[in-house]
Scaffold this motif. Structure first.
Motif, PDB file in Angstrom:
ATOM      1  N   GLY A 467       0.916  -1.107  -0.203  1.00  0.00           N
ATOM      2  CA  GLY A 467       0.006  -0.058   0.059  1.00  0.00           C
ATOM      3  C   GLY A 467       0.831   1.329  -0.015  1.00  0.00           C
ATOM      4  O   GLY A 467       1.908   1.115   0.190  1.00  0.00           O
ATOM      5  N   ALA A 468       0.189   2.425  -0.372  1.00  0.00           N
ATOM      6  CA  ALA A 468       0.825   3.676  -0.471  1.00  0.00           C
ATOM      7  C   ALA A 468      -0.287   4.535   0.054  1.00  0.00           C
ATOM      8  O   ALA A 468      -1.452   4.600  -0.175  1.00  0.00           O
ATOM      9  N   TYR A 469       0.471   5.764   0.816  1.00  0.00           N
ATOM     10  CA  TYR A 469      -0.627   6.567   1.432  1.00  0.00           C
ATOM     11  C   TYR A 469       0.023   7.954   1.460  1.00  0.00           C
ATOM     12  O   TYR A 469       1.080   8.163   1.729  1.00  0.00           O
ATOM     13  N   TYR A 470      -0.747   9.006   0.695  1.00  0.00           N
ATOM     14  CA  TYR A 470      -0.382  10.339   0.544  1.00  0.00           C
ATOM     15  C   TYR A 470      -0.798  11.309   2.044  1.00  0.00           C
ATOM     16  O   TYR A 470      -1.819  11.401   2.103  1.00  0.00           O
ATOM     17  N   VAL A 471       0.180  11.467   2.787  1.00  0.00           N
ATOM     18  CA  VAL A 471       0.194  12.194   3.956  1.00  0.00           C
ATOM     19  C   VAL A 471      -0.236  13.454   3.632  1.00  0.00           C
ATOM     20  O   VAL A 471      -1.275  14.065   4.240  1.00  0.00           O
ATOM     21  N   THR A 472       0.406  14.222   2.805  1.00  0.00           N
ATOM     22  CA  THR A 472       0.042  15.612   2.036  1.00  0.00           C
ATOM     23  C   THR A 472       0.199  15.386   0.780  1.00  0.00           C
ATOM     24  O   THR A 472       0.680  14.163   0.069  1.00  0.00           O
ATOM     25  N   PRO A 473       0.004  16.128  -0.043  1.00  0.00           N
ATOM     26  CA  PRO A 473       0.275  16.060  -1.701  1.00  0.00           C
ATOM     27  C   PRO A 473       1.672  15.840  -2.003  1.00  0.00           C
ATOM     28  O   PRO A 473       1.982  15.237  -2.971  1.00  0.00           O
ATOM     29  N   GLN A 474       2.796  16.161  -1.077  1.00  0.00           N
ATOM     30  CA  GLN A 474       4.016  15.887  -1.130  1.00  0.00           C
ATOM     31  C   GLN A 474       4.578  14.734  -0.497  1.00  0.00           C
ATOM     32  O   GLN A 474       5.362  13.827  -1.179  1.00  0.00           O
ATOM     33  N   TRP A 475       4.314  14.339   0.564  1.00  0.00           N
ATOM     34  CA  TRP A 475       4.857  13.300   1.511  1.00  0.00           C
ATOM     35  C   TRP A 475       3.852  12.171   1.118  1.00  0.00           C
ATOM     36  O   TRP A 475       2.623  12.245   1.471  1.00  0.00           O
ATOM     37  N   HIS A 476       4.582  10.918   0.940  1.00  0.00           N
ATOM     38  CA  HIS A 476       3.979   9.666   0.984  1.00  0.00           C
ATOM     39  C   HIS A 476       4.723   8.507   1.359  1.00  0.00           C
ATOM     40  O   HIS A 476       5.834   8.635   1.556  1.00  0.00           O
ATOM     41  N   VAL A 477       3.820   7.656   2.195  1.00  0.00           N
ATOM     42  CA  VAL A 477       4.587   6.560   2.740  1.00  0.00           C
ATOM     43  C   VAL A 477       4.055   5.326   1.911  1.00  0.00           C
ATOM     44  O   VAL A 477       2.980   5.323   1.607  1.00  0.00           O
ATOM     45  N   GLN A 478       4.936   4.124   2.026  1.00  0.00           N
ATOM     46  CA  GLN A 478       4.638   3.079   1.284  1.00  0.00           C
ATOM     47  C   GLN A 478       4.946   1.935   2.031  1.00  0.00           C
ATOM     48  O   GLN A 478       6.127   1.782   3.064  1.00  0.00           O
ATOM     49  N   GLY A 479       4.503   0.478   1.883  1.00  0.00           N
ATOM     50  CA  GLY A 479       4.711  -0.533   2.556  1.00  0.00           C
ATOM     51  C   GLY A 479       4.443  -1.793   1.914  1.00  0.00           C
ATOM     52  O   GLY A 479       3.536  -1.683   1.211  1.00  0.00           O
ATOM     53  N   GLU A 480       5.164  -2.897   2.037  1.00  0.00           N
ATOM     54  CA  GLU A 480       4.856  -4.166   1.439  1.00  0.00           C
ATOM     55  C   GLU A 480       5.245  -5.363   2.452  1.00  0.00           C
ATOM     56  O   GLU A 480       6.294  -5.086   3.201  1.00  0.00           O
ATOM     57  N   PHE A 481       4.422  -6.320   2.083  1.00  0.00           N
ATOM     58  CA  PHE A 481       4.693  -7.864   2.967  1.00  0.00           C
ATOM     59  C   PHE A 481       4.556  -8.876   2.029  1.00  0.00           C
ATOM     60  O   PHE A 481       3.392  -8.918   1.335  1.00  0.00           O
ATOM     61  N   VAL A 482       5.612  -9.848   2.244  1.00  0.00           N
ATOM     62  CA  VAL A 482       5.538 -10.755   1.039  1.00  0.00           C
ATOM     63  C   VAL A 482       5.673 -12.115   2.091  1.00  0.00           C
ATOM     64  O   VAL A 482       6.752 -12.231   2.733  1.00  0.00           O
ATOM     65  N   LYS A 483       4.859 -13.327   1.917  1.00  0.00           N
ATOM     66  CA  LYS A 483       5.174 -14.535   2.584  1.00  0.00           C
ATOM     67  C   LYS A 483       5.014 -15.732   1.797  1.00  0.00           C
ATOM     68  O   LYS A 483       4.212 -15.864   0.826  1.00  0.00           O
ATOM     69  N   ASN A 484       6.225 -16.428   1.481  1.00  0.00           N
ATOM     70  CA  ASN A 484       6.460 -17.897   0.782  1.00  0.00           C
ATOM     71  C   ASN A 484       5.814 -19.042   1.779  1.00  0.00           C
ATOM     72  O   ASN A 484       6.418 -19.345   2.688  1.00  0.00           O
ATOM     73  N   VAL A 485       4.551 -19.680   1.698  1.00  0.00           N
ATOM     74  CA  VAL A 485       4.267 -20.609   2.558  1.00  0.00           C
ATOM     75  C   VAL A 485       4.835 -21.766   2.283  1.00  0.00           C
ATOM     76  O   VAL A 485       4.439 -22.895   3.347  1.00  0.00           O
TER      77      VAL A 485
END
Length: 630
Positions: A467-485
């Motif tokens: 996911g990614a989220y724009y805290v302001t029009p300039q600042w944004h955060v992003q993150g990911e998680f992957v699991k191999n079962v």
């Protein structure tokens, strides 16, 4: 990177950007960028409403003829579904005024051309400088500089208002005489011999993408101002791009197969399901897990420890044989007798060991058979055989059952039944599904799952969220998680990876002066990197391959670090259940700048990198410049 290489990279990029600026950024030679009319004229040109004169001018000060005006009205009529109520009313009024001219064959053909058969071409030129590592670890690093040019010729053909055909021809060219890395450049024959695939040599073009889509359901009419065709409710076939997550660090490459998409990929939610073969796989990294490592037994039998053992046994056997004949150390010429007897005994020991090894089905069985055969042939006492068995089991016991003595190959996934031929499933069959909800420049969410099909499915079955989220029009955060079962034996785990980052700004190649700065942290256990990343630094940290790994003195060729380091630890007696191998954890700083429309310059820096065992990797700096010519 040297100043010379830096200047070469920037010079090539500026040259390419200059070509773009003339052909795409300003469609008419007589409309100045600073003119009040520049933006409006450019938009009308991009949308195909006006096309100027054959000499490349707009001639804004020239009166427009009724015929020329009727062509513009016809093109606006072809885009009526994209107009608001007021605009439609204006176009309808103009259509009534120019009704006679609109009946002209030339005008009707012009309108039809805008509805069907439109072709867009985009040429992409990328100059990149990056270090390539034969060994990435700081205590033994070995690298060279790779300066390369990548050319991609993209074509988007709107066959009709529902069907679009996409193609991408691609080639890489070295700019400093060094081999250019491509994930799927090399294949392997049935004997495991590495060869270069056709079309992947320096300067050779290959078809990287070729697929067609059909837009089903209610007809989409709001895509005519974009060159990429419809974006809602698509089914496609061919070789198409697939990117997992927001960053594409886990996989960003091509699938060859079929795909169906429900919803709009530009904005809102859409579900995608695909089945095919992943073609951007780094076989040097993934191959040994699927197809094993040949020659390990020969390396073990040829090691100094084994030679010492054979010498010791041979000497004992020779002494006993000579004593039985009444030949003692006091006998004249004893050393000559001893040398001949020891050589004969060594030959017998070696043949016995090899015979016992090749008649076994597992490494554990081989160790047992060698000891039993040695006792049965009076090569050693039962007590010595027991000691030898215990020693070998303690050193190799936890991987012994992964070894197939009959073809001298270690299969890391043998306990799960994965023993593939080298030319089997090089393009890995994969089923993939994802759901993405996107609000551009606000937020987006990804959920996806993928599984390899066939024997490789026992190695890779994964799910992920991003996911990614724009805290302001300039600042944004992003993150990911992957699991191999799937549980992988070398680290005895079901591996996972994650990354997160903070970014400022958005680099848009169509907006001069735009930029982006970001910092990501990546944590990836061995087994969650699927062979083809969006970033060359990430590729080398997460999927590092030794160019020439030696085991017990024998050259084993290209070997993934996660396997080589494990086997070295076992052979050296330093392995333990608490130790972990392969993978990577590191920071990646990124900066992108668009100095002019159509040119993007990027600089990435990977630092503070370690594998899962804490072994330090070298820092990496990469510079690239990409120009798009329409």
């Amino acid at each position: 990177m040297s100043h010379c290489l830096l200047k070469t990279t920037l010079a090539a990029a500026v040259f390419a950007a200059a070509a773009f600026t003339v052909s795409a950024a300003n469609p008419f030679a007589d409309v100045d960028d600073s003119s009040w009319a520049y933006q409006a004229v450019s938009q009308l040109s991009d949308q195909g409403v006006v096309d100027g004169y054959p000499d490349g001018t707009f001639r804004g000060d020239k009166n427009v003829s009724r015929y020329e005006m009727s062509r513009i009205i016809a093109r606006l009529m072809a885009k009526e579904n994209t107009l608001n109520a007021s605009q439609k009313a204006t176009v309808d009024k103009l259509a009534g005024e120019y009704a006679d001219e609109l009946k002209s064959p030339g005008v009707r053909v012009a309108e039809l051309e805008k509805k069907t058969g439109h072709i867009n071409t985009i040429t992409e030129l990328r100059v990149q400088d990056v270090p390539r590592y034969d060994n990435v670890y700081k205590d033994s690093k070995s690298k060279h500089d790779e300066l390369s040019l990548r050319v991609r010729l993209n074509t988007i053909a709107n066959v009709n208002d529902r069907t679009t055909v996409y193609s991408q021809l691609e080639t890489y060219m070295s700019m400093n005489g060094k081999d250019v890395f491509q994930p799927n450049k090399y294949g392997y024959d049935s004997n495991g011999n590495r060869y270069e695939r056709n079309g992947y040599g320096d300067g050779d073009f290959h078809m990287n993408r070729l697929w067609a889509t059909y837009q089903f359901g209610p007809k989409q009419t709001d895509f005519t101002n974009r060159p990429f065709g419809p974006s809602k409710n698509l089914i496609g076939i061919g070789q198409f791009p697939v990117k997992m997550g927001v960053t594409g660090y886990t996989y960003d490459g091509q699938f060859k197969g079929i795909v169906a998409q429900f919803g709009d990929y530009v904005e809102g939610g859409h579900l995608t399901v695909a089945y095919g073969r992943a073609t951007d796989i780094n076989y040097d990294y993934t191959g040994p897990m699927m197809r094993g490592m040949k020659g390990l037994g020969k390396a073990i039998l040829g090691s100094d420890q084994t030679k010492s053992l054979v010498t010791s046994l041979s000497t004992q056997i020779a002494q006993k044989a000579l004593a039985a004949k009444g030949i003692s150390p006091s006998t004249p010429g004893y050393s000559t007798y001893m040398k001949a007897a020891a050589a004969q005994a060594a030959s017998t020991v070696t043949k016995t060991v090899m015979s016992a090894a090749q008649s076994s089905s597992t490494g554990s069985e081989m160790i047992k058979n060698i000891a039993q055969t040695a006792v049965g042939n009076n090569l050693m006492s039962p007590e010595d055989a027991k000691k030898l068995t215990e020693k070998l089991q303690s050193e190799y016991g936890n991987i012994a059952d992964l070894y197939n003595p009959s073809n001298d190959t270690l299969y890391p996934m043998r306990s799960q039944g994965v023993e593939m031929n080298w030319n089997e499933d090089e393009d890995v069959p994969v089923a993939y599904a994802s759901y993405i909800f996107r609000k551009p420049q606000q937020w987006e969410f990804h959920a996806y799952g993928m599984t390899a099909v066939g024997p490789v499915g026992k190695i890779c079955r994964a799910y992920g969220f991003a996911g990614a989220y724009y805290v302001t029009p300039q600042w944004h955060v992003q993150g990911e998680f992957v699991k191999n079962v799937r549980r992988l034996p070398l680290n005895n785990e079901r591996p996972y990876s994650f990354n997160y980052g903070l970014h400022y700004g958005t680099a848009d190649v169509l907006k001069a002066g735009s930029y982006e700065l970001g910092l990501d942290y990546i944590y990836s256990q061995a087994g969650t990197y699927f062979g083809g990343s969006s970033n060359d630094i990430v590729d080398q940290y997460m999927g590092h391959v030794y160019k020439n790994w030696k085991f017990q003195g024998q050259d084993m060729g290209r070997t993934p670090a996660y396997i080589a380091d494990k086997l070295d630890a076992i052979a050296n007696g330093t392995d333990s259940p608490e130790k972990n191998y392969g993978g990577a954890k590191f920071f990646l700083a990124k900066a992108s700048f668009v100095p002019m429309r159509g040119l993007q310059i990027e600089a990435d820096y990977g630092f503070n990198a370690k594998d899962m065992g804490g072994r330090k990797m070298d820092n990496m700096f990469m510079l690239r410049a990409t120009a798009y010519i329409k």
